[in-house]
Write a protein that holds these residues in place. Structure first.
Motif, short mmCIF file in Angstrom:
data_model
loop_
_atom_site.label_atom_id
_atom_site.label_comp_id
_atom_site.label_asym_id
_atom_site.label_seq_id
_atom_site.Cartn_x
_atom_site.Cartn_y
_atom_site.Cartn_z
N GLY A 735 0.81 -1.22 0.00
CA GLY A 735 0.00 0.00 0.00
C GLY A 735 0.83 1.26 0.00
O GLY A 735 0.49 2.24 -0.67
N ASP A 736 1.96 1.27 0.75
CA ASP A 736 2.86 2.43 0.75
C ASP A 736 3.31 2.74 -0.68
O ASP A 736 3.33 3.90 -1.10
N LYS A 737 3.67 1.70 -1.41
CA LYS A 737 4.21 1.87 -2.75
C LYS A 737 3.16 2.45 -3.70
O LYS A 737 3.41 3.43 -4.40
N TRP A 738 1.96 1.85 -3.70
CA TRP A 738 0.96 2.30 -4.67
C TRP A 738 0.36 3.65 -4.28
O TRP A 738 0.03 4.45 -5.15
N ALA A 739 0.22 3.93 -2.98
CA ALA A 739 -0.29 5.24 -2.56
C ALA A 739 0.68 6.34 -2.95
O ALA A 739 0.28 7.42 -3.41
#
Length: 790
Positions: A735-739
């Motif tokens: 989630g960190d990456k895609w956000a």
């Protein structure tokens, strides 16, 4: 188009990324022409089959080689004399870029003449930005080099020397001491620097996976200096000459023999800052010390940060669509309805005639009584609006913070427990009240002060004494706002609606006292309202537990189990309404009223509506509930696809783009979330429409990127994202990456969010968000297909 094609080749050359190919090796020389004139010579040694590009290339082709100098240094220290001169190059038609390009094979030399403005400077620093390609792949790199203008001058800056020691305080307590010795004119920054626009603060991380020890307090630091710094245009706190940091620990495991820690810091002098650097320590408890070499943040981390930038083009071709807020007005109405419901509870309803009578009787004339009642209503509204203001501060810290809060597993579990606690309070098993002393104190203030301020304290007294009934409704409103896309603004809108609904009766009945005669008398029906609300609170509580389950992939509340729980609650509410179940404080039920019977019919109808949802192949799709139960793919039954509605989709960006190229189809980026209500509504209400389902199935490759996925990335894929201002953000989870990718490329952090792209990362239509109108959404998709084929 300038950097687009080259960057894509970099992005998808997996072999290049993982094998760390370095086809170009740079070296530098300095040629002194006079006391103030020098030639800076850049030499590139290029491996066989690779080539480096010229400084001058046509637009839309490869990335040209570029030499970048500090702007302040160019103003104060030296100036460039003409442009950098290149060695002999080759110009040929390039099949990859479909144009004539100028490049170098084997070797290249660039010579830049400079003239000093300040004869005392001892070195020149520059950054080389370049692209290199062979027949199958490309890389894009940057490298910082230094030209010494005095003999013996080192080209490598190491202005900070770290050392550490450990002191034994007792059998289980130790003090870790980390010391930074700084070269003259260099400094590192205090932990106190928190501004995102300022320098990178020194930060310590302790590696204690097994919980062998605990930190006692925070890292303490030696005396620092706070001054205004021109580079950052703000006051910053830093250390000169020496910095000492200490951390006290308590050992929990007697077998522990070493402490591992890491410090992240940035070093600057008056003219420049070095890239953020980390330094690792290993301290043995017996006093011996081992150091690990520093690792440069701008190597692997900077490259991985660059890979998040898709270099999206085509913005000018399509008007950027404003992201439609999930209607602040809509949540205002929901808050207003919540306020109206609270009016029918035993905590609030009996206070309406009492309060109105107070205003009409205590005032010298009816007009003054009406004015006081209006003021009283205004203060009620104001109090609930003020309760929402602290959340705006959270919203301003980081554009993704409320999304992080809303998808936090433990926060959703806490909401589940709180709403469950509220529900049993409504059932009458106990009362939730604020301390009685608070209400008494406010009541005393309102009586003793009088006038304008006294009326305010009367409104505050109402808010406190009615908390046992308003608290559960407000808790639901708070939870719903934080787990939606609108964040703090929606919370304020909801609180405003709630406060207005609560305030209106007191004002209107004071203006028209005769209306009081039409009010029903207080009685057992008020408790029945509370019990019905208790069932609804409990149903909502399981929604938050479902959010936690979806994000963590526990598999506890699959779609059919969730619906089964709602069916049980619905049957329980139905039995209560027809008098088969009783709760504490319920009055004897002599007969069933029309309202009670009609409500029971609605409840059992709802149960019948959702009951087929627990079957493998339900007879209808529950579109009216889209977004509340888990998605159809999250099922106890085996499904053909994990994607919504059985569509083909990818959850990895690289895989999805590769599939789109292989199938020669356009891409739809679907920024979504496991706990995103509107995402499920779009999938189950809009995507399920036959014409939309067909175009998604046949014409697009869907790449669904879950911004709230808390699953950790493999260790080798975790990194520190280097923000444009130089600050860092840990990328640890999917989630960190895609956000971060969504915010970086589209300046948007709400979900759902849809983007149509071709294989060159060019927009095929404007971006869009929640679009419940199926015809509008279909036209948007169709336009993307048409533009792709063009």
């Amino acid at each position: 188009m300038k950097h687009l094609l080259a960057f894509l080749i970099v992005l998808f050359s997996i072999q290049t990324v993982f094998s760390q190919i370095e086809p170009v090796k740079w070296s530098t020389e300095v040629e002194k022409i006079s006391d103030t004139e020098y030639n800076l010579i850049y030499k590139a040694d290029i491996e066989d089959h690779w080539h480096l590009y010229s400084q001058t290339l046509p637009e839309g082709g490869a990335i040209p080689t570029e030499f970048i100098y500090n702007e302040d240094a160019l103003k104060n220290d030296f100036k460039l004399v003409g442009k950098a001169i290149e060695s002999e190059s080759i110009t040929k038609f390039d099949k990859v870029f479909q144009m004539d390009l100028t490049y170098f094979d084997n070797a290249a030399t660039f010579t830049q003449k400079i003239e000093l403005n300040d004869s005392n400077i001892s070195q020149i620093e520059a950054e080389i930005s370049y692209q290199a390609c062979d027949d199958a792949r490309c890389i894009f790199e940057s490298e910082i080099v230094t030209f010494p203008l005095k003999e013996g001058q080192s080209q490598v800056f190491e202005p900070v020397k770290w050392s550490s020691e450990i002191k034994k305080l007792s059998d289980s307590e130790y003090q870790l001491i980390y010391t930074a010795d700084l070269d003259e004119k260099w400094h590192i920054y205090s932990q106190k620097n928190t501004s995102l626009d300022g320098p990178i603060a020194t930060e310590f991380t302790f590696n204690d996976i097994n919980k062998d020890y605990e930190l006692v307090g925070k890292v303490e630091e030696s005396k620092s200096v706070t001054k205004y710094e021109n580079a950052f245009k703000m006051d910053v706190t830093y250390f000169e000459n020496k910095a000492i940091f200490t951390q006290k620990i308590k050992v929990l495991n007697p077998a522990l023999n070493k402490i591992e820690a890491e410090v992240l810091f940035q070093a600057c002098d008056d003219t420049k800052c070095l890239a953020p650097t980390s330094f690792e320590f290993i301290n043995n408890l017996d006093g011996t010390e081992a150091l690990i070499e520093t690792t440069k943040i701008d190597a692997e981390n900077l490259e991985k940060s660059r890979q998040l930038d898709l270099n999206i083009t085509g913005w000018d071709n399509y008007k950027q669509e404003e992201v439609k807020e999930k209607t602040n007005f809509g949540i205002f109405i929901l808050g207003f309805i919540g306020g109206l419901i609270v009016l029918l509870t035993p905590c609030v309803f009996p206070m309406i005639p009492l309060t109105v009578s107070f205003f009409t009787k205590s005032a010298e004339n009816s007009q003054k009584g009406i004015a006081n009642a209006i003021l009283y209503g205004f203060f009620i509204l104001l109090i609930y609006v003020l309760l929402s203001l602290p959340f705006h501060f959270l919203d301003s810290l980081d554009p993704e913070i409320l999304n992080t809060i809303s998808t936090n597993v433990w926060l959703n579990i806490i909401f589940f427990l709180i709403l469950g606690f509220f529900a049993f309070s409504f059932f009458g098993f106990y009362e939730i009240t604020l301390p009685a002393s608070w209400g008494n104190k406010m009541d005393e203030k309102s009586s003793s002060i009088g006038g304008f301020i006294g009326i305010f304290f009367m409104a505050l007294t109402l808010a406190i004494v009615s908390f046992s009934c308003t608290g559960p409704i407000l808790g639901s409103l708070l939870a719903g706002s934080l787990t939606s896309d609108g964040g703090a603004m929606q919370l304020t809108a909801g609180m405003s609606g709630f406060g207005l609904a609560l305030a209106l009766p007191f004002t209107l009945f004071a203006m028209f006292p005769k209306w009081l005669n039409a009010l029903p008398k207080s009685g057992g029906w008020l408790n029945s309202v509370k019990v019905v609300l208790g069932f609804l609170e409990l149903a909502m509580a399981f929604k938050f537990l479902s959010n936690a389950d979806l994000v963590s992939h526990w598999g506890l509340l699959k779609r059919e189990i969730f619906l089964g729980i709602w069916i049980i609650l619905g049957i329980g509410l139905f039995l209560y309404l027809i008098g088969k179940i009783k709760f504490p404080h319920d009055s004897p039920l002599k007969k069933l009223s029309f309202l009670r019977i009609s409500t029971a019919v609605l409840v059992i109808s709802f149960v019948i509506y959702i009951a087929p949802g627990i079957l493998k192949n339900p007879t209808w799709d529950l579109t009216a509930l889209s977004g509340f139960p888990p998605p159809i793919s999250y099922s106890i039954y085996e499904k053909d696809s994990e994607c919504p509605l059985g569509l083909d989709c990818y959850k990895d960006l690289d895989e999805g783009i590769a599939a789109a190229k292989a199938a020669n189809k356009p891409i739809m980026l679907d920024f979504t979330g496991w706990a995103c209500v509107n995402c499920r509504k779009m999938e189950e209400q809009v995507w399920s429409q036959s014409k939309i389902y067909k175009i998604l199935k046949e014409e697009y490759i869907i790449i669904s990127l879950y911004v709230d996925d808390r699953k950790e990335l493999p260790k080798e894929e975790q990194f520190k994202y280097v923000k444009p201002n130089g600050n860092l953000k840990n990328i640890r989870t999917i989630g960190d990456k895609w956000a971060t990718l969504q915010t970086l490329n589209f300046q948007n952090n709400s979900q759902p969010f849809y983007v149509l792209l071709n294989h060159n990362m060019e927009l095929l239509n404007h971006t869009t968000a929640y679009t419940p109108n199926a015809d509008e959404y279909f036209e948007w998709l169709q336009k993307g297909v048409e533009n792709f084929k063009k």
